[in-house]
Design a protein around this motif. Structure first.
Motif, PDB file in Angstrom:
ATOM      1  N   GLU A  51       0.765  -1.281   0.084  1.00  0.00           N
ATOM      2  CA  GLU A  51       0.056  -0.017   0.115  1.00  0.00           C
ATOM      3  C   GLU A  51       0.818   1.367   0.079  1.00  0.00           C
ATOM      4  O   GLU A  51       0.517   2.219  -0.664  1.00  0.00           O
ATOM      5  CB  GLU A  51      -0.836   0.017   1.187  1.00  0.00           C
ATOM      6  N   GLY A  93       2.593   3.322  -3.265  1.00  0.00           N
ATOM      7  CA  GLY A  93       2.094   4.430  -4.410  1.00  0.00           C
ATOM      8  C   GLY A  93       2.128   3.754  -5.867  1.00  0.00           C
ATOM      9  O   GLY A  93       1.796   4.347  -6.799  1.00  0.00           O
ATOM     10  N   LEU A  94       2.160   2.241  -5.776  1.00  0.00           N
ATOM     11  CA  LEU A  94       2.070   1.636  -7.319  1.00  0.00           C
ATOM     12  C   LEU A  94       0.223   1.567  -7.404  1.00  0.00           C
ATOM     13  O   LEU A  94      -0.306   1.661  -6.542  1.00  0.00           O
ATOM     14  CB  LEU A  94       2.473   0.325  -7.030  1.00  0.00           C
ATOM     15  N   ASP A  95      -0.205   1.701  -8.615  1.00  0.00           N
ATOM     16  CA  ASP A  95      -1.341   1.291  -8.957  1.00  0.00           C
ATOM     17  C   ASP A  95      -1.756  -0.096  -8.588  1.00  0.00           C
ATOM     18  O   ASP A  95      -0.967  -0.934  -8.586  1.00  0.00           O
ATOM     19  CB  ASP A  95      -2.021   1.849 -10.441  1.00  0.00           C
ATOM     20  N   GLU A  96      -2.850  -0.175  -8.451  1.00  0.00           N
ATOM     21  CA  GLU A  96      -3.579  -1.666  -8.415  1.00  0.00           C
ATOM     22  C   GLU A  96      -3.297  -2.836  -9.293  1.00  0.00           C
ATOM     23  O   GLU A  96      -2.752  -3.784  -8.764  1.00  0.00           O
ATOM     24  CB  GLU A  96      -5.288  -1.602  -8.306  1.00  0.00           C
ATOM     25  N   GLY A  97      -3.144  -2.276 -10.875  1.00  0.00           N
ATOM     26  CA  GLY A  97      -2.475  -3.290 -11.537  1.00  0.00           C
ATOM     27  C   GLY A  97      -1.161  -3.739 -11.101  1.00  0.00           C
ATOM     28  O   GLY A  97      -0.708  -4.956 -11.271  1.00  0.00           O
ATOM     29  N   ALA A  98      -0.317  -2.955 -10.909  1.00  0.00           N
ATOM     30  CA  ALA A  98       1.029  -3.191 -10.567  1.00  0.00           C
ATOM     31  C   ALA A  98       1.375  -3.842  -9.355  1.00  0.00           C
ATOM     32  O   ALA A  98       2.089  -4.525  -9.186  1.00  0.00           O
ATOM     33  CB  ALA A  98       2.047  -1.640 -10.507  1.00  0.00           C
ATOM     34  N   LYS A  99       0.448  -3.492  -8.384  1.00  0.00           N
ATOM     35  CA  LYS A  99       0.510  -4.401  -7.009  1.00  0.00           C
ATOM     36  C   LYS A  99       0.116  -5.667  -7.386  1.00  0.00           C
ATOM     37  O   LYS A  99       0.762  -6.380  -6.513  1.00  0.00           O
ATOM     38  CB  LYS A  99      -0.454  -3.810  -6.002  1.00  0.00           C
ATOM     39  N   GLY A 124       8.038   5.227  -9.940  1.00  0.00           N
ATOM     40  CA  GLY A 124       6.757   5.581  -9.973  1.00  0.00           C
ATOM     41  C   GLY A 124       6.447   6.770  -9.075  1.00  0.00           C
ATOM     42  O   GLY A 124       5.737   7.765  -9.372  1.00  0.00           O
TER      43      GLY A 124
END
Length: 242
Positions: free
Chosen positions: A139, A142-148, A240
């Motif tokens: 969390e 700072g990565l977006d949900e796709g990257a996570k 990012g």
């Protein structure tokens, strides 16, 4: 919704009449997990589980419709809940690393799980909870949900592959009736005899270095690989954030 998912989440109605008092889905799954742990996944069959529980084979089908469904429930039971990784916003790398080590422990405690067919994306409570834990650890990146999700799949795939390789090597060592050092020494000698230095100069250089003569600590490759993966994720996170 597939019946096995309903069963895993406790949404399926229990049989109104049971063939034997005390027979439950939990008992069936528990017997199957115990059998797989002691004799391997190949020993798991409806007939064998029924024998272990002292019931008829047909009585099991009131609770579980097929062996593939049973596999899903076995994996769910053996996986268990994920570890506590700290408060949201804590150091992401430490959290993902702890997650990976905990998953590795699950696999090594239940090597039979590595022989199960992949039946689909995670959809049972404990497996979804492991996803939740990994995403929560990421969390603060700072990565977006796709990257996570991609990072979670990358790390989880590495953990599983490492466990498969280690389990296969352990089986090979056991089959050879020798200790790991002897097996490694024989392998090194065999390579030296078979590989022409002119055709395989890099392999020859590696063998001459002596790196194959001594076995690493059991966790070395896992530590090395996980660290390199997280180094790469760190570059992604820093990029990012810039």
């Amino acid at each position: 919704m597939p019946p096995v998912i309903e069963a895993a989440w406790g949404l399926r109605e229990r049989p109104s009449k049971g063939p034997k008092p005390g027979l439950t889905l939990d008992r069936i799954v528990g017997a199957a997990v115990s059998l797989a742990s002691t004799e391997g996944i190949g020993a798991v069959s409806m007939g064998r589980i029924a024998k272990e529980l002292g019931v008829s084979t047909m009585s099991l089908y009131r609770y579980v419709s097929a062996k593939n469904e049973l596999y899903v429930l076995m994996q769910e039971a053996a996986t268990g809940a994920p570890p506590e990784l700290g408060a949201p916003g804590a150091d992401w790398r430490a959290g993902v690393e702890a997650w990976a080590w905990a998953m590795r422990e699950v696999y090594h405690r239940n090597l039979w799980m590595l022989r199960l067919p992949v039946s689909g994306p995670p959809a049972t409570p404990n497996v979804v909870a492991w996803w939740e834990a990994a995403l929560a650890a990421l969390e603060s990146t700072g990565l977006d949900e796709g990257a996570k999700i991609s990072v979670t799949l990358l790390v989880g795939g590495f953990v599983r592959n490492d466990a498969v390789v280690m389990a296969d090597l352990a089986d090979a060592v056991a089959a050879s009736a020798g200790d790991p050092e002897d097996v490694l020494a024989r392998y090194s000698r065999t390579l030296r005899r078979l590989t022409d230095p002119e055709r395989y100069p890099q392999v020859a250089r590696m063998l001459d270095s002596g790196v194959m003569d001594d076995s690493d600590e059991p966790e070395f490759e896992f530590r090395f690989g996980l660290a390199r993966i997280l180094d790469g994720v760190a570059v992604l996170v820093e990029g990012g954030a810039s």
